[in-house]
Design a protein around this motif. Structure first.
Motif, short mmCIF file in Angstrom:
data_model
loop_
_atom_site.label_atom_id
_atom_site.label_comp_id
_atom_site.label_asym_id
_atom_site.label_seq_id
_atom_site.Cartn_x
_atom_site.Cartn_y
_atom_site.Cartn_z
N ASN A 1 -1.96 -7.63 0.18
CA ASN A 1 -1.09 -8.25 1.18
C ASN A 1 0.26 -8.60 0.58
OD1 ASN A 1 -3.07 -8.20 3.24
ND2 ASN A 1 -4.03 -10.00 2.34
N ASN A 2 1.29 -8.54 1.39
CA ASN A 2 2.65 -8.92 0.99
C ASN A 2 3.14 -8.17 -0.23
OD1 ASN A 2 2.92 -10.97 3.05
ND2 ASN A 2 1.45 -12.14 1.84
N TYR A 3 2.78 -6.92 -0.39
CA TYR A 3 3.17 -6.15 -1.57
C TYR A 3 4.64 -5.77 -1.53
CZ TYR A 3 3.34 -2.41 -5.01
OH TYR A 3 3.67 -1.62 -6.08
N TYR A 4 5.13 -5.41 -0.36
CA TYR A 4 6.50 -4.93 -0.23
C TYR A 4 7.46 -6.08 0.07
CZ TYR A 4 4.46 -0.30 -0.32
OH TYR A 4 3.79 0.82 -0.71
N ASP B 1 9.44 -6.64 2.39
CA ASP B 1 9.44 -7.13 3.77
C ASP B 1 8.11 -7.77 4.15
OD1 ASP B 1 7.76 -4.94 3.97
OD2 ASP B 1 8.95 -3.90 5.48
N GLY B 2 7.22 -7.94 3.18
CA GLY B 2 5.93 -8.58 3.43
C GLY B 2 4.84 -7.62 3.89
N ALA B 3 5.14 -6.33 3.95
CA ALA B 3 4.15 -5.36 4.41
C ALA B 3 2.99 -5.24 3.42
CB ALA B 3 4.80 -3.99 4.60
N THR B 4 1.86 -4.88 3.97
CA THR B 4 0.63 -4.70 3.19
C THR B 4 0.58 -3.30 2.59
OG1 THR B 4 -0.54 -6.27 4.57
CG2 THR B 4 -1.90 -4.68 3.38
N ALA B 5 0.04 -3.21 1.39
CA ALA B 5 -0.14 -1.92 0.72
C ALA B 5 -1.62 -1.66 0.50
CB ALA B 5 0.57 -1.91 -0.63
N TRP B 6 -1.94 -0.39 0.39
CA TRP B 6 -3.25 0.02 -0.08
C TRP B 6 -3.10 0.52 -1.50
CZ3 TRP B 6 -5.85 3.48 4.19
CH2 TRP B 6 -6.29 2.65 5.23
N MET C 1 0.20 3.15 -4.98
CA MET C 1 0.31 2.17 -3.89
C MET C 1 0.97 2.87 -2.71
SD MET C 1 -0.95 -0.63 -5.17
CE MET C 1 -0.38 -2.10 -4.34
N VAL C 2 0.53 2.54 -1.50
CA VAL C 2 1.12 3.12 -0.30
C VAL C 2 1.09 2.07 0.80
CG1 VAL C 2 -1.10 4.12 0.46
CG2 VAL C 2 1.06 5.11 1.29
N ARG C 3 2.14 2.07 1.63
CA ARG C 3 2.15 1.17 2.78
C ARG C 3 0.95 1.49 3.67
NH1 ARG C 3 6.56 -1.68 4.86
NH2 ARG C 3 8.29 -1.72 3.43
N ARG C 4 0.29 0.45 4.11
CA ARG C 4 -0.88 0.63 4.97
C ARG C 4 -0.54 1.36 6.26
NH1 ARG C 4 -3.60 -4.68 6.96
NH2 ARG C 4 -1.74 -4.66 8.23
#
Length: 145
Positions: A129-132, A134-139, A105-108
């Protein structure tokens, strides 16, 4: 000269410093690293420059799939291909294990990390979506060996 070797208990404080400077409020606690050292020792790798710990990577094997849990390089050693050396060593170990797939997994918005992974042949498999925290999206990225 940079060398890659397996994690040792004596590396933990240096790993925690790299973790804190790399991830700040999202840094993992000591206990989580201790658990990875117990449960995934064959893919908990340390990059050293001389006697100094310059980076680490953690991966875990689950049947025929490896999951790269984390890679971090000390800010003072970034730009020296240490992340690439850790990733390459991890992939070699995974191949030798017989696993056929590597996932991560990596931050988009982590463009340097995505470029590194793509350089090794990883492709985006999903958007989460909302993986992290802080709500940031991951790939979700995948490499077929």
């Amino acid at each position: 000269m940079t060398s890659i070797r397996l994690f040792r208990r004596a590396d933990l404080d240096a790993v925690l410093r790299i973790e804190q400077t790399s991830f700040g409020v999202d840094a993992w606690p000591r206990e989580l690293f201790e658990q990875y050292a117990i449960h995934c020792p064959s893919l908990f790798l340390i990059a050293r420059i001389g006697l100094r710990v310059a980076g680490y990577s953690i991966g875990c094997l689950r049947r025929d799939v490896a999951e790269i849990e984390s890679i971090a390089v000390s800010p003072r050693h970034r730009g020296q291909r240490i992340g690439a050396m850790l990733l390459s060593a991890t992939i070699r170990k995974v191949q030798r294990s017989g696993a056929r797939t590597v996932m991560l997994m990596v931050r988009r918005d982590n463009i340097p990390a995505i470029a590194l992974y793509r350089g090794f042949g990883f492709v985006r498999a999903a958007t989460v979506n909302n993986y992290y925290e802080d709500g940031a999206t991951a790939w979700r990225m995948r490499l077929e060996l």
